[in-house]
Motif scaffolding. Structure first.
Motif, PDB file in Angstrom:
ATOM      1  N   GLN A  34       0.827  -1.211   0.000  1.00  0.00           N
ATOM      2  CA  GLN A  34       0.000   0.000   0.000  1.00  0.00           C
ATOM      3  C   GLN A  34       0.863   1.264   0.000  1.00  0.00           C
ATOM      4  O   GLN A  34       0.521   2.251  -0.656  1.00  0.00           O
ATOM      5  N   THR A  35       1.982   1.246   0.744  1.00  0.00           N
ATOM      6  CA  THR A  35       2.858   2.421   0.752  1.00  0.00           C
ATOM      7  C   THR A  35       3.493   2.636  -0.618  1.00  0.00           C
ATOM      8  O   THR A  35       3.664   3.771  -1.059  1.00  0.00           O
ATOM      9  N   HIS A  36       3.828   1.536  -1.296  1.00  0.00           N
ATOM     10  CA  HIS A  36       4.373   1.662  -2.652  1.00  0.00           C
ATOM     11  C   HIS A  36       3.323   2.237  -3.606  1.00  0.00           C
ATOM     12  O   HIS A  36       3.638   3.054  -4.481  1.00  0.00           O
ATOM     13  N   LEU A  38       0.894   4.222  -2.703  1.00  0.00           N
ATOM     14  CA  LEU A  38       0.777   5.636  -2.337  1.00  0.00           C
ATOM     15  C   LEU A  38       1.910   6.457  -2.949  1.00  0.00           C
ATOM     16  O   LEU A  38       1.697   7.585  -3.424  1.00  0.00           O
ATOM     17  N   GLU A  39       3.118   5.884  -2.933  1.00  0.00           N
ATOM     18  CA  GLU A  39       4.269   6.578  -3.500  1.00  0.00           C
ATOM     19  C   GLU A  39       4.058   6.836  -4.993  1.00  0.00           C
ATOM     20  O   GLU A  39       4.316   7.940  -5.492  1.00  0.00           O
ATOM     21  N   ALA A  41       1.184   7.016  -6.473  1.00  0.00           N
ATOM     22  CA  ALA A  41       0.091   7.989  -6.604  1.00  0.00           C
ATOM     23  C   ALA A  41       0.597   9.416  -6.412  1.00  0.00           C
ATOM     24  O   ALA A  41       0.167  10.343  -7.110  1.00  0.00           O
ATOM     25  N   LEU A  42       1.524   9.607  -5.470  1.00  0.00           N
ATOM     26  CA  LEU A  42       2.078  10.941  -5.245  1.00  0.00           C
ATOM     27  C   LEU A  42       2.903  11.403  -6.443  1.00  0.00           C
ATOM     28  O   LEU A  42       2.844  12.570  -6.844  1.00  0.00           O
ATOM     29  N   CYS A  45       0.494  12.429  -9.134  1.00  0.00           N
ATOM     30  CA  CYS A  45      -0.537  13.408  -8.781  1.00  0.00           C
ATOM     31  C   CYS A  45      -0.451  14.641  -9.696  1.00  0.00           C
ATOM     32  O   CYS A  45       0.606  15.274  -9.794  1.00  0.00           O
ATOM     33  N   SER A  54       6.179  15.132   1.430  1.00  0.00           N
ATOM     34  CA  SER A  54       5.252  14.004   1.574  1.00  0.00           C
ATOM     35  C   SER A  54       5.903  12.708   1.113  1.00  0.00           C
ATOM     36  O   SER A  54       5.778  11.664   1.757  1.00  0.00           O
ATOM     37  N   LEU A  58       6.860   9.428   3.398  1.00  0.00           N
ATOM     38  CA  LEU A  58       6.351   8.118   2.984  1.00  0.00           C
ATOM     39  C   LEU A  58       7.499   7.131   2.805  1.00  0.00           C
ATOM     40  O   LEU A  58       7.397   5.963   3.186  1.00  0.00           O
ATOM     41  N   SER A  62       8.027   3.721   4.875  1.00  0.00           N
ATOM     42  CA  SER A  62       8.222   2.450   4.180  1.00  0.00           C
ATOM     43  C   SER A  62       9.497   1.761   4.651  1.00  0.00           C
ATOM     44  O   SER A  62       9.518   0.545   4.866  1.00  0.00           O
TER      45      SER A  62
END
Length: 239
Positions: A34-36, A38-39, A41-42, A45, A54, A58, A62
């Motif tokens: 999930q953190t990967h 999110l990374e 996604a950032l 973005c 951010s 993250l 991680s």
């Protein structure tokens, strides 16, 4: 369909089955995935924002998750293979002398890995099976202990914040009097001998306040460190 290991997670053991070590490790895998995500996604973005901080936080999270997972995997391997660890620490924090592990002593993953390494290099030390040692502490509910410690720290933090808030009013009362030490008049900060704002009011001035004398615990939290720092840096910038 595979069940989510976290669905069984219950730190208070009220109704749901607690996770075993192998299930916790699997949960770490889910969190890392999930953190990967999110990374990614950032990075993708489209909003016009600077997300470097951010991404850094993250990445640090991680990294911490990965370190914790690696420690738990090593511990699980020692347990599953019924390997021995040293029954003695190389040195005690207080005395500096070697210390034997007490029966029922709760060990952290980092301590277990350290004891495994000691056992490999110090064969003269007593050896114990980690799996057997863990059975002696099986019923201690370490999660409940950690939760109690966390709650105690939280209460201490709230108590300290309450004292600091009361100290803001108290210092105003103290500073409403002329300071016998530095001659600061009512409404002015105490000053050091070099002319800087004193981080705390001078003791003789504090003693002039009945409220401060009656509330010594609050009085110890009086501070003008922010004002002193702002004045110091503003003068330095002018130079």
């Amino acid at each position: 369909m595979t069940s989510n290991p976290s669905e069984n997670l219950d730190s208070d053991n009220q109704g749901k089955e607690s996770l075993r070590l192998a299930q916790v490790i699997a949960l770490f895998d889910d969190l890392l995935a999930q953190t990967h995500a999110l990374e990614t996604a950032l990075y993708d973005c489209p909003e016009p924002l600077n997300l470097k901080s951010s991404l850094r936080m993250l990445t640090e999270a991680s990294s911490s998750l990965l370190s914790a997972k690696n420690e738990l995997e090593q511990v699980d391997q020692i347990v599953q293979q019924r390997l021995s660890i040293s029954g003695r620490f190389g040195s005690d924090r207080v005395s500096g002398e070697p210390r034997d592990i007490a029966a029922g002593e709760l060990l952290s993953p980092k301590q277990i890995i350290t004891l495994f390494d000691i056992g490999q290099h110090r064969p003269e030390y007593p050896q114990i099976l980690l799996a057997d040692h863990l059975q002696t502490v099986e019923g201690t509910r370490p999660t409940a202990m950690v939760k109690a410690q966390h709650q105690a720290k939280k209460e201490q933090q709230l108590h300290r914040e309450a004292l600091e808030e009361k100290a803001k009013d108290l210092i105003e009362d103290v500073e409403s009097r002329t300071c016998p030490t530095c001659s600061a008049i009512a409404g002015q900060f105490c000053r050091t001998s070099s002319g800087r704002i004193a981080e705390t009011p001078h003791r003789p001035r504090v003693k002039l306040s009945d409220i401060a004398v009656e509330n010594p615990e609050v009085a110890t939290h009086m501070t003008r460190i922010n004002e002193a720092s702002m004045e110091y840096f503003s003068k330095r910038d002018v130079r």
